[in-house]
Design a protein around this motif. Structure first.
Motif, PDB file in Angstrom:
ATOM      1  N   PRO A 177      15.362   6.808  17.507  1.00 36.64           N
ATOM      2  CA  PRO A 177      14.132   7.369  18.089  1.00 36.64           C
ATOM      3  C   PRO A 177      13.155   7.937  17.071  1.00 36.64           C
ATOM      4  O   PRO A 177      11.972   8.079  17.377  1.00 36.64           O
ATOM      5  N   ASN A 178      13.651   8.269  15.884  1.00 32.02           N
ATOM      6  CA  ASN A 178      12.758   8.886  14.891  1.00 32.02           C
ATOM      7  C   ASN A 178      12.399   7.935  13.746  1.00 32.02           C
ATOM      8  O   ASN A 178      12.082   8.367  12.642  1.00 32.02           O
ATOM      9  N   VAL A 179      12.444   6.628  14.027  1.00 31.38           N
ATOM     10  CA  VAL A 179      12.078   5.631  13.021  1.00 31.38           C
ATOM     11  C   VAL A 179      10.983   4.724  13.558  1.00 31.38           C
ATOM     12  O   VAL A 179      11.060   4.242  14.695  1.00 31.38           O
ATOM     13  N   VAL A 180       9.978   4.498  12.728  1.00 30.90           N
ATOM     14  CA  VAL A 180       9.005   3.436  12.958  1.00 30.90           C
ATOM     15  C   VAL A 180       9.207   2.420  11.837  1.00 30.90           C
ATOM     16  O   VAL A 180       9.120   2.771  10.657  1.00 30.90           O
ATOM     17  N   PHE A 181       9.512   1.196  12.220  1.00 31.10           N
ATOM     18  CA  PHE A 181       9.687   0.149  11.215  1.00 31.10           C
ATOM     19  C   PHE A 181       8.424  -0.699  11.167  1.00 31.10           C
ATOM     20  O   PHE A 181       7.967  -1.208  12.189  1.00 31.10           O
ATOM     21  N   VAL A 182       7.859  -0.845   9.970  1.00 29.73           N
ATOM     22  CA  VAL A 182       6.641  -1.627   9.781  1.00 29.73           C
ATOM     23  C   VAL A 182       7.039  -2.941   9.114  1.00 29.73           C
ATOM     24  O   VAL A 182       7.481  -2.961   7.951  1.00 29.73           O
ATOM     25  N   ALA A 183       6.907  -4.034   9.821  1.00 30.57           N
ATOM     26  CA  ALA A 183       7.295  -5.348   9.319  1.00 30.57           C
ATOM     27  C   ALA A 183       6.347  -5.790   8.202  1.00 30.57           C
ATOM     28  O   ALA A 183       5.217  -5.295   8.098  1.00 30.57           O
ATOM     29  N   PRO A 184       6.775  -6.744   7.369  1.00 28.59           N
ATOM     30  CA  PRO A 184       5.929  -7.179   6.253  1.00 28.59           C
ATOM     31  C   PRO A 184       4.621  -7.833   6.691  1.00 28.59           C
ATOM     32  O   PRO A 184       3.671  -7.888   5.911  1.00 28.59           O
ATOM     33  N   THR A 185       4.557  -8.312   7.919  1.00 32.19           N
ATOM     34  CA  THR A 185       3.336  -8.963   8.411  1.00 32.19           C
ATOM     35  C   THR A 185       2.400  -7.992   9.128  1.00 32.19           C
ATOM     36  O   THR A 185       1.357  -8.400   9.636  1.00 32.19           O
ATOM     37  N   GLU A 186       2.769  -6.713   9.189  1.00 35.09           N
ATOM     38  CA  GLU A 186       1.918  -5.697   9.811  1.00 35.09           C
ATOM     39  C   GLU A 186       1.098  -5.017   8.724  1.00 35.09           C
ATOM     40  O   GLU A 186       1.652  -4.377   7.828  1.00 35.09           O
ATOM     41  N   TYR A 187      -0.218  -5.137   8.820  1.00 28.18           N
ATOM     42  CA  TYR A 187      -1.080  -4.640   7.751  1.00 28.18           C
ATOM     43  C   TYR A 187      -1.589  -3.237   8.075  1.00 28.18           C
ATOM     44  O   TYR A 187      -2.787  -2.980   8.118  1.00 28.18           O
ATOM     45  N   LEU A 188      -0.636  -2.350   8.284  1.00 23.41           N
ATOM     46  CA  LEU A 188      -0.936  -0.943   8.544  1.00 23.41           C
ATOM     47  C   LEU A 188      -1.339  -0.265   7.240  1.00 23.41           C
ATOM     48  O   LEU A 188      -0.736  -0.505   6.194  1.00 23.41           O
ATOM     49  N   SER A 189      -2.346   0.582   7.289  1.00 26.38           N
ATOM     50  CA  SER A 189      -2.824   1.262   6.086  1.00 26.38           C
ATOM     51  C   SER A 189      -1.769   2.223   5.550  1.00 26.38           C
ATOM     52  O   SER A 189      -1.460   3.242   6.172  1.00 26.38           O
ATOM     53  N   SER A 190      -1.226   1.892   4.392  1.00 29.23           N
ATOM     54  CA  SER A 190      -0.252   2.771   3.753  1.00 29.23           C
ATOM     55  C   SER A 190      -0.902   4.076   3.325  1.00 29.23           C
ATOM     56  O   SER A 190      -0.241   5.125   3.289  1.00 29.23           O
ATOM     57  N   TYR A 191      -2.187   4.029   3.031  1.00 27.51           N
ATOM     58  CA  TYR A 191      -2.859   5.203   2.491  1.00 27.51           C
ATOM     59  C   TYR A 191      -3.123   6.240   3.581  1.00 27.51           C
ATOM     60  O   TYR A 191      -3.018   7.447   3.341  1.00 27.51           O
ATOM     61  N   GLU A 192      -3.459   5.804   4.787  1.00 28.04           N
ATOM     62  CA  GLU A 192      -3.576   6.756   5.892  1.00 28.04           C
ATOM     63  C   GLU A 192      -2.214   7.361   6.220  1.00 28.04           C
ATOM     64  O   GLU A 192      -2.111   8.535   6.578  1.00 28.04           O
ATOM     65  N   LEU A 193      -1.177   6.556   6.065  1.00 29.07           N
ATOM     66  CA  LEU A 193       0.180   7.038   6.289  1.00 29.07           C
ATOM     67  C   LEU A 193       0.540   8.109   5.266  1.00 29.07           C
ATOM     68  O   LEU A 193       1.128   9.153   5.610  1.00 29.07           O
ATOM     69  N   ILE A 194       0.182   7.891   4.032  1.00 34.33           N
ATOM     70  CA  ILE A 194       0.463   8.869   2.970  1.00 34.33           C
ATOM     71  C   ILE A 194      -0.272  10.177   3.253  1.00 34.33           C
ATOM     72  O   ILE A 194       0.284  11.276   3.073  1.00 34.33           O
ATOM     73  N   GLN A 195      -1.514  10.080   3.697  1.00 34.58           N
ATOM     74  CA  GLN A 195      -2.292  11.293   3.968  1.00 34.58           C
ATOM     75  C   GLN A 195      -1.622  12.177   5.014  1.00 34.58           C
ATOM     76  O   GLN A 195      -1.740  13.403   4.964  1.00 34.58           O
ATOM     77  N   ARG A 196      -0.915  11.583   5.969  1.00 35.27           N
ATOM     78  CA  ARG A 196      -0.277  12.347   7.041  1.00 35.27           C
ATOM     79  C   ARG A 196       1.165  12.730   6.721  1.00 35.27           C
ATOM     80  O   ARG A 196       1.844  13.315   7.550  1.00 35.27           O
ATOM     81  N   SER A 197       1.633  12.372   5.536  1.00 33.75           N
ATOM     82  CA  SER A 197       3.038  12.591   5.204  1.00 33.75           C
ATOM     83  C   SER A 197       3.294  13.977   4.623  1.00 33.75           C
ATOM     84  O   SER A 197       2.398  14.600   4.040  1.00 33.75           O
ATOM     85  N   LYS A 198       4.557  14.425   4.785  1.00 29.66           N
ATOM     86  CA  LYS A 198       4.989  15.640   4.098  1.00 29.66           C
ATOM     87  C   LYS A 198       5.313  15.310   2.651  1.00 29.66           C
ATOM     88  O   LYS A 198       4.921  16.020   1.733  1.00 29.66           O
ATOM     89  N   PHE A 199       6.059  14.248   2.459  1.00 27.56           N
ATOM     90  CA  PHE A 199       6.289  13.681   1.133  1.00 27.56           C
ATOM     91  C   PHE A 199       6.540  12.194   1.301  1.00 27.56           C
ATOM     92  O   PHE A 199       6.705  11.697   2.415  1.00 27.56           O
ATOM     93  N   VAL A 200       6.524  11.476   0.191  1.00 29.98           N
ATOM     94  CA  VAL A 200       6.622  10.027   0.209  1.00 29.98           C
ATOM     95  C   VAL A 200       7.889   9.609  -0.525  1.00 29.98           C
ATOM     96  O   VAL A 200       8.220  10.168  -1.582  1.00 29.98           O
ATOM     97  N   MET A 201       8.602   8.617   0.035  1.00 33.87           N
ATOM     98  CA  MET A 201       9.759   8.050  -0.640  1.00 33.87           C
ATOM     99  C   MET A 201       9.445   6.612  -1.044  1.00 33.87           C
ATOM    100  O   MET A 201       8.954   5.827  -0.235  1.00 33.87           O
ATOM    101  N   VAL A 202       9.719   6.284  -2.309  1.00 38.46           N
ATOM    102  CA  VAL A 202       9.546   4.923  -2.800  1.00 38.46           C
ATOM    103  C   VAL A 202      10.791   4.547  -3.595  1.00 38.46           C
ATOM    104  O   VAL A 202      11.531   5.417  -4.058  1.00 38.46           O
ATOM    105  N   TYR A 203      11.000   3.220  -3.737  1.00 39.43           N
ATOM    106  CA  TYR A 203      12.048   2.774  -4.653  1.00 39.43           C
ATOM    107  C   TYR A 203      11.421   2.598  -6.039  1.00 39.43           C
ATOM    108  O   TYR A 203      11.652   3.412  -6.913  1.00 39.43           O
ATOM    109  N   ASN A 204      10.603   1.604  -6.233  1.00 37.09           N
ATOM    110  CA  ASN A 204       9.837   1.529  -7.486  1.00 37.09           C
ATOM    111  C   ASN A 204       8.435   0.977  -7.257  1.00 37.09           C
ATOM    112  O   ASN A 204       7.811   0.451  -8.170  1.00 37.09           O
TER     113      ASN A 204
END
Length: 579
Positions: free
Chosen positions: A431-458
């Motif tokens: 219930p607490n996961v939103v999965f964004v598929a590779p073909t979904e062109y959701l703005s990562s930058y708007e997502l970052i603006q609303r985040s508490k912190f960001v997790m990346v691999y590399n």
């Protein structure tokens, strides 16, 4: 695409390729005619994995850099493939691994590049040290090695080494050095000869993963067959390139990024001989290249401690970021974002039910950056397992797990995907996961603006999130982790502790140097280390390939880009453009 469109596109590509090759051949003849008498030790250019049926970007960089050196009187010797491998990375058919590679098309393309360059048999290369010449290497199967490999498991194949005797420079240092390949060890030395183990399995593994589009390999006969053939081919390259180096005694060697086994074998042998090896890759800017004495895919850079962006440089970087935040960027002819949509009302309504939002940005598992990235975790999926544990333990946090857009790129579709991992682990049912598929062109930058912190691999987006002022927890070694730009704990336990700490904290203090270093690093990547070739190369019909522009050879010989490459190769200077 309809059949008619496909057929028309193929005809267009063939015609453009033919016209481009005619232009390349004509200019190659001009280079041979106008180049002054060469003097000094040659520079060796190695070609085996930079294209098969057209002019790739890296093949273009290889060609233009070697032309420019010859026009300056620097002797150049080429080592090129003439069906020199039983199987190669780019020529592998994943569906039919036993199918022979398309050598005819590849050799035709290479011979076009070397029009008017004299071929040199191994026996008379020594007499050609002062001139430009091309040595075409062929394949000879090593029966004893083949027998030794035949019954090995996949794991044993990846750990397999085979001894090679070759010449060395008296000053050779055999200890592994930072940014250089740590593989292999000196076993014995006598006079100017040495015997050392060549780690064939490890040299072939990145290319095998890349072409099979997966990190975790199946121990089946097709995979073992392919790895055995790669190892036999790598051994052929290592032996023949070692002899080539003995006969030409170059001052330096230039190869494509050093990850695929032909270049990895050549680089390994050259470094054990004590030679400088320069690798190259596409740069961050369109029609640009990155040259380095280190690992090109790790993107090593040295930024002076006192370097600070001035007002004009800050403005230039901000202009770039504004375009990137709208998805307006490309690399090696690839546009990852045909469109970009913002966070819609349903997403915002769902996010409002949680205390905090944490986006998780993934990478393509088989990418050639991954051998460098896997420093803390065995691979990206091991890192995602840690993330999944946190998802289940923190129902008050909404995690947005984003698959990389490149996972589904045409002709490069991943076979081991984040989407597949998410499905296997029931991630989308949480219930607490939103999965964004590779073909979904959701703005990562708007997502970052609303985040508490960001997790990346590399992912590079970690660098951009730092520039945006957000805390970034990085799971793998990235290009930018060579400077303090993000939080990068050095063990899996420390990673877990830092993640739990961030999830529980009311606020997260970000060291101010993170944003400063992130901006400095990105500026250097974009405007100092990305050497522009746009005056000479333009995207072809398939934008991942290139074609030659019309230009005068004087313009090439005296260009700022060529000046940087020439000084880098001949004078050991850094490959940095004047911004």
């Amino acid at each position: 695409m309809s059949f008619d469109d496909f057929f028309t596109q193929r005809i267009k590509r063939g015609l453009v390729r033919r016209l481009n090759n005619l232009k390349i051949a004509a200019m190659s003849r001009q280079v041979a005619q106008r180049a002054p008498e060469p003097n000094g030790q040659p520079v060796a250019f190695f070609k085996a994995s930079t294209g098969i049926d057209d002019l790739s970007w890296n093949s273009g960089f290889h060609m233009l850099a070697s032309w420019a050196l010859r026009l300056q009187g620097v002797p150049v010797v080429y080592f090129a493939c003439n069906a020199g491998m039983s199987h190669c990375v780019l020529g592998t058919n994943r569906e039919e691994v036993h199918r022979q590679p398309p050598c005819k098309s590849c050799i035709y393309q290479s011979r076009t590049l070397y029009t008017a360059v004299p071929s040199a048999a191994s026996s008379n290369l020594e007499a050609r040290v002062g001139a430009s010449g091309v040595h075409w290497f062929t394949f000879d199967r090593e029966a004893q090695l083949e027998q030794a490999l035949q019954s090995l498991s996949l794991h044993d194949l990846t750990q397999f080494q085979w001894a090679l005797r070759t010449s060395v420079h008296a000053s050779t240092n055999y200890a592994a050095s930072p940014g250089k390949s740590p593989l292999g060890s000196l076993r014995s030395s006598r006079g100017h000869e040495a015997e050392f183990d060549v780690p064939l399995g490890q040299l072939c593994l990145p290319g095998l993963r890349w072409i099979l589009r997966r990190h975790n390999l199946d121990d089946d006969e097709d995979t073992r067959f392919l790895l055995r053939e790669y190892m036999l081919s790598a051994w052929n390259v290592a032996q023949k390139f070692a002899r080539f180096l003995d006969e030409t005694d170059p001052r330096a060697v230039v190869v494509f990024n050093g990850q695929f086994f032909p270049e990895a074998a050549a680089r390994f042998v050259a470094q054990r001989r004590g030679l400088r090896v320069i690798t190259h890759e596409v740069g961050l800017q369109p029609a640009s290249a990155f040259f380095t004495e280190g690992d090109a895919t790790a993107y090593p850079m040295t930024i002076p401690d006192d370097f600070e962006l001035n007002a004009a440089q800050n403005s230039r970087l901000d202009d770039y970021l504004q375009k990137r935040f709208r998805g307006q960027f490309s690399m090696a002819g690839i546009e990852f974002w045909p469109t970009m949509r913002g966070l819609d009302a349903s997403f915002l309504k769902r996010a409002a039910r949680f205390q905090q939002v944490v986006p998780v940005f993934t990478n393509v598992i088989f990418d050639t950056s991954q051998p460098h990235a896997n420093a803390v975790f065995a691979d990206m999926f091991a890192w995602l397992e840690m993330v999944l544990d946190a998802v289940k333990a923190h129902p008050d946090t909404m995690f947005v797990i984003r698959a990389h857009p490149d996972e589904t790129r045409t002709r490069k579709e991943s076979r081991e995907t984040v989407q597949g991992w998410a499905g296997a682990n029931g991630v989308e049912k949480l219930p607490n996961v939103v999965f964004v598929a590779p073909t979904e062109y959701l703005s990562s930058y708007e997502l970052i603006q609303r985040s508490k912190f960001v997790m990346v691999y590399n992912s590079t987006i970690g660098l951009e999130a730092s520039i945006m002022g957000k805390p970034v927890l990085c799971g793998g070694r990235a290009r930018f982790t060579q400077y303090p730009t993000v939080f990068f704990p050095q063990s899996a336990d420390q990673q877990t502790s830092k993640m739990v700490e961030f999830l529980a904290a009311e606020t997260i203090d970000v060291p101010p140097e993170f944003m400063r270093n992130a901006r400095r690093f990105l500026y250097y990547q974009l405007f100092k280390t990305s050497l522009p070739f746009g005056d000479y190369l333009v995207p072809s019909v398939r934008k991942t390939q290139t074609r030659l522009k019309s230009f005068g050879l004087e313009r090439l010989a005296h260009s700022s880009t060529v000046g940087v490459i020439s000084k880098g190769i001949n004078n050991n200077q850094e490959f940095l453009i004047d911004d």
